[in-house]
Write an enzyme that holds these catalytic residues in place. Structure first.
Site, PDB file in Angstrom:
ATOM      1  N   ARG A  48       0.811  -1.221   0.000  1.00  0.00           N
ATOM      2  CA  ARG A  48       0.000   0.000   0.000  1.00  0.00           C
ATOM      3  C   ARG A  48       0.846   1.273   0.000  1.00  0.00           C
ATOM      4  NH1 ARG A  48      -1.871   2.563   4.091  1.00  0.00           N
ATOM      5  NH2 ARG A  48      -1.797   0.772   5.471  1.00  0.00           N
ATOM      6  N   TYR A 102     -14.880  10.952 -19.615  1.00  0.00           N
ATOM      7  CA  TYR A 102     -15.341   9.598 -19.296  1.00  0.00           C
ATOM      8  C   TYR A 102     -16.516   9.652 -18.313  1.00  0.00           C
ATOM      9  CZ  TYR A 102     -15.219   4.862 -17.506  1.00  0.00           C
ATOM     10  OH  TYR A 102     -15.572   3.600 -17.115  1.00  0.00           O
ATOM     11  N   ASP A 174      -6.460  13.358 -18.914  1.00  0.00           N
ATOM     12  CA  ASP A 174      -6.695  11.919 -19.037  1.00  0.00           C
ATOM     13  C   ASP A 174      -6.158  11.509 -20.408  1.00  0.00           C
ATOM     14  OD1 ASP A 174      -7.759   9.368 -19.495  1.00  0.00           O
ATOM     15  OD2 ASP A 174      -9.547   9.765 -18.285  1.00  0.00           O
ATOM     16  N   LYS A 199      -7.227   0.004 -20.315  1.00  0.00           N
ATOM     17  CA  LYS A 199      -7.437   0.144 -21.755  1.00  0.00           C
ATOM     18  C   LYS A 199      -6.146  -0.219 -22.498  1.00  0.00           C
ATOM     19  CE  LYS A 199     -11.386   1.381 -20.257  1.00  0.00           C
ATOM     20  NZ  LYS A 199     -11.762   2.735 -19.961  1.00  0.00           N
TER      21      LYS A 199
END
Ligand SMILES: *Cc1c(COP(=O)(O)O)cnc(C)c1O
Length: 384
Positions: A48, A102, A174, A199
């Site tokens: 983490r 998006y 983005d 993607k």
């Protein structure tokens, strides 16, 4: 930089070779506990904390591709996007978002952001000249996405950055649709780049992951703080798979780019197709800008067929290789009707304002032989 070309960087950058068994690949380090020397105030790797070998290997590879100093890999594109946004603003601030972004980012802004006490405004790509009217003394952030989905509109990154600099706004871009192979927003002085690595970066429609990159130490620190505290990190096996996938990114994008171009050209000449949206076509209204800020135009395109929604549905049902499905950017070609998917919940007026017609079809062109894809489109169009 040792690795000059993008293909070389895709393959080699970031790889962490084991010293005991020096193989060609970064081994998968599954440990959540690492030995500590309690005599020294030692740094401990912990997944983490975004500091384990598999994280660093992918982060450094992507940093090399985006020309970034800092990179973090996350468990989804939305985790990357929300952490980047929250790293830039605090209670009372105002943020400006490009309207054509998006759907998940749109929902986050509409449903979550104001609960944190952050107000927001929308700006359409074609109205960027009105940006000035939205800026207040509370405005901190300008969020962009180019090319846009599903109309493949192009935002002038440099002009937006110049504007943002003038008003001391942080810019986030983005870069999912373009990928670092085709476009590097950080080179155009954008402050933060985000990716849905689900993607093109992973590219096989089998992973959920994301990335945030920046050259600003301060912003990177804030982003890290969000990720560290919220915990949307990726497990080592998934990180390994992502690293493996990015090794072929430049190679895959070369084919996505050329297939996208060939299919866009084919469709734009077809009598049953009334409109094609692809930044690589000279008929695209911002083609010159696209050429200026992109090296290639990727495999995303959209087009309108001559007819209504039911014609569009019939057309898709006739396809034999190109698969109907949501998501995008995998090695296989995928096709969808935005009216029935990403833009389903909108009212007719909202869709009209967004320029999404009922007969609009979005195509994510894969890496198959372009002749086969063209034949598939041809037989489906002929059957109409
Ligand atoms: C898919 C997508 C996202 C969201 O990514 P997830 O990995 O699904 O969270 C963000 N931006 C763009 C442009 C996308 O296509």
């Amino acid at each position: 930089m040792k690795y000059k070309g993008l293909a070389t960087r895709s393959v080699h950058a970031g790889t962490i070779i084991a010293s005991d068994y020096p193989g060609a690949n970064t081994p998968i380090h599954t440990s959540t506990s690492y030995r500590v020397d309690f005599d020294k105030e030692d740094y401990t790797p912990y997944p983490r904390y975004l500091n384990t070998p598999n994280h660093n290997a992918v982060a450094n590879k992507l940093a090399a591709l985006e020309n970034a100093k800092y990179a973090y890999i996350t468990s989804s594109g939305m985790a990357a996007i929300t952490s980047a946004i929250l790293a830039c603003v605090q209670v009372g601030d105002h943020a400006i978002f490009q309207k054509e972004i998006y759907g998940g980012t749109y929902n986050f802004v509409e449903r979550v952001l104001d609960k944190y006490g952050i107000s927001s405004s929308w700006i359409a790509i074609d109205e960027m000249d009105k940006l000035e009217s939205l800026v207040t003394n509370k405005t901190k952030l300008l969020f962009l996405e180019t090319p846009s989905n599903p109309l493949l509109k192009i935002v002038d990154i440099k002009a937006c950055v110049d504007f943002a600099r003038k008003h001391k706004l942080i810019t986030i871009a983005d870069n999912t649709f373009a990928t670092p192979i085709n476009q590097n927003p950080l080179d155009m002085s954008v402050d933060i780049v985000v990716h849905s690595a689900s993607k093109y970066l992973s590219g096989h429609s089998d992973m959920l992951c994301g990335a945030v990159l920046s050259n600003s130490k301060e912003l990177a620190h804030n982003i890290f703080d969000h990720l560290f505290n919220h915990g949307p990190t990726l497990d080592p096996v998934a990180l390994y798979t992502l690293e493996r996938s990015i090794k072929t990114l430049a190679l895959r994008m070369e084919r996505h780019n050329s297939n996208g171009m060939k299919l866009a050209e084919y469709l734009s000449k077809h009598p049953k197709v009334t409109k094609v949206n692809y930044p690589g076509l000279i008929t695209h209204p911002r083609h010159e800008l696209a050429v200026k800020q992109m090296r290639g135009f990727s495999g995303m395109l959209s087009f309108e067929i001559d007819g209504d929604l039911s014609k569009a549905k019939t057309f898709i049902s006739k396809l034999q290789i190109i698969c109907s499905g949501l998501s995008l950017a995998g090695v296989e070609s995928l096709i969808s009707i935005p009216r029935l998917s990403s833009h389903y919940r909108m009212t007719n007026q909202e869709r009209k304002d967004a320029g999404v017609a009922d007969n609009l079809i979005r195509l994510s062109v894969g890496i198959e032989d372009h002749q086969d894809l063209i034949e598939d489109l041809e037989q489906a169009l002929t059957s109409l």
